[in-house]
Design a protein around this motif. Sequence first.
Motif, short mmCIF file in Angstrom:
data_model
loop_
_atom_site.label_atom_id
_atom_site.label_comp_id
_atom_site.label_asym_id
_atom_site.label_seq_id
_atom_site.Cartn_x
_atom_site.Cartn_y
_atom_site.Cartn_z
N VAL A 38 31.40 23.01 72.03
CA VAL A 38 30.36 22.06 71.66
C VAL A 38 29.68 22.54 70.39
O VAL A 38 29.29 23.71 70.29
N GLN A 39 29.52 21.63 69.41
CA GLN A 39 28.77 21.95 68.20
C GLN A 39 27.28 21.78 68.50
O GLN A 39 26.86 20.75 69.02
N VAL A 40 26.49 22.79 68.18
CA VAL A 40 25.05 22.76 68.44
C VAL A 40 24.31 22.95 67.13
O VAL A 40 24.65 23.82 66.33
N LYS A 41 23.29 22.12 66.92
CA LYS A 41 22.46 22.27 65.73
C LYS A 41 21.70 23.58 65.81
O LYS A 41 21.29 24.00 66.89
N GLY A 42 21.50 24.21 64.66
CA GLY A 42 20.71 25.43 64.62
C GLY A 42 19.23 25.11 64.79
O GLY A 42 18.83 23.96 64.89
N LYS A 43 18.42 26.14 64.80
CA LYS A 43 16.98 25.95 64.91
C LYS A 43 16.37 25.95 63.52
O LYS A 43 16.74 26.73 62.67
N VAL A 56 11.22 26.07 56.91
CA VAL A 56 11.47 25.98 55.47
C VAL A 56 11.93 24.57 55.12
O VAL A 56 11.49 23.99 54.13
N GLY A 57 12.82 24.00 55.93
CA GLY A 57 13.30 22.65 55.67
C GLY A 57 12.19 21.62 55.77
O GLY A 57 12.14 20.67 54.98
N VAL A 58 11.28 21.79 56.72
CA VAL A 58 10.16 20.86 56.88
C VAL A 58 9.28 20.90 55.64
O VAL A 58 8.93 19.85 55.08
N VAL A 59 8.92 22.09 55.20
CA VAL A 59 8.02 22.23 54.05
C VAL A 59 8.68 21.69 52.78
O VAL A 59 8.08 20.91 52.04
N ALA A 60 9.93 22.10 52.54
CA ALA A 60 10.62 21.64 51.33
C ALA A 60 10.80 20.13 51.35
O ALA A 60 10.56 19.45 50.33
N GLY A 61 11.18 19.59 52.49
CA GLY A 61 11.35 18.14 52.60
C GLY A 61 10.05 17.38 52.43
O GLY A 61 10.00 16.34 51.79
N ALA A 62 8.97 17.91 53.00
CA ALA A 62 7.67 17.25 52.88
C ALA A 62 7.19 17.25 51.44
O ALA A 62 6.67 16.24 50.95
N VAL A 63 7.39 18.35 50.74
CA VAL A 63 6.98 18.42 49.32
C VAL A 63 7.78 17.41 48.50
O VAL A 63 7.22 16.63 47.72
N LEU A 64 9.10 17.42 48.67
CA LEU A 64 9.93 16.49 47.91
C LEU A 64 9.63 15.04 48.28
O LEU A 64 9.53 14.18 47.41
N GLU A 96 16.02 18.28 59.69
CA GLU A 96 17.35 17.92 60.19
C GLU A 96 18.44 18.53 59.32
O GLU A 96 19.46 19.01 59.83
N VAL A 97 18.25 18.54 58.01
CA VAL A 97 19.24 19.15 57.11
C VAL A 97 19.35 20.64 57.40
O VAL A 97 20.46 21.19 57.49
N GLU A 98 18.22 21.31 57.57
CA GLU A 98 18.25 22.75 57.87
C GLU A 98 18.98 23.02 59.19
O GLU A 98 19.78 23.95 59.29
N LYS A 99 18.74 22.20 60.22
CA LYS A 99 19.41 22.38 61.50
C LYS A 99 20.93 22.19 61.36
O LYS A 99 21.70 22.92 61.97
N ASN A 100 21.34 21.19 60.57
CA ASN A 100 22.77 20.95 60.39
C ASN A 100 23.44 22.07 59.62
O ASN A 100 24.59 22.40 59.88
N VAL A 101 22.74 22.67 58.68
CA VAL A 101 23.31 23.79 57.92
C VAL A 101 23.52 24.99 58.85
O VAL A 101 24.48 25.74 58.69
N LYS A 102 22.64 25.15 59.83
CA LYS A 102 22.70 26.31 60.73
C LYS A 102 23.45 26.02 62.03
O LYS A 102 23.36 26.79 62.98
N LYS A 103 24.22 24.92 62.10
CA LYS A 103 24.90 24.59 63.36
C LYS A 103 26.01 25.61 63.66
O LYS A 103 26.55 26.25 62.76
N HIS A 104 26.31 25.74 64.95
CA HIS A 104 27.32 26.69 65.40
C HIS A 104 28.00 26.15 66.66
O HIS A 104 27.56 25.17 67.24
#
Length: 184
Positions: free
Chosen positions: A87-92, A96-104, A135-143
């Motif tokens: 099973v592919q699981v999203k990372g935690k 950092v992704g929240v802050v960067a996304g909110a700023v952009l 969501e982008v950060e979680k997908n990058v860290k999926k395993h």
Amino acid sequence: MPYRQTPRRPASPHVARARAIPLESPRERRQRQLAMRVMGALVGLTLVAGGLLTAFNAHAGTTAQATASAASAAAATHGTVQSVQAVQVKGKGSGVGVVAGAVLGGLVGNQMGKGTGNTVMTVGGAVAGGYAGNEVEKNVKKHTVYKTTVKLDDGTVHEYTVSQQFAVGAKVNVSGKKLTAAAN
């Protein structure tokens, strides 16, 4: 309250009479803009709080299931692997992704609209950008994890989610939520 007069036209049966239109004072405009900013901020905070509450409830449900499964399996310590499913699981997200996304998102939203529309777009862009960045950060860290079904020696069947893949039919030792290969 001062009134602005619309230009008068000659009275004619086909032309409506001019009416007085109330003007907004600078103070009233500032109050309206402040009210719109506060409303935009409240909407944004409500969306963030709702997302956090949903995530917390989902985490609490999975933790309770895992605890109940581990407690019932504590008595038996040996078993045989019955099935394995990758099973592919999203990372935690680390934040950092929240802050960067909110700023952009806030920067992009700030480029749109004027006055209160600009404020609403900035807040909305920051909220949407924060969510998307997470969501982008979680997908990058999926395993990949393996849902492994084990039939214990006492006849009970339990499912474990582990990072190591076992072959079907393999003998395993069970310790809490962990599986290890049994020595033959």
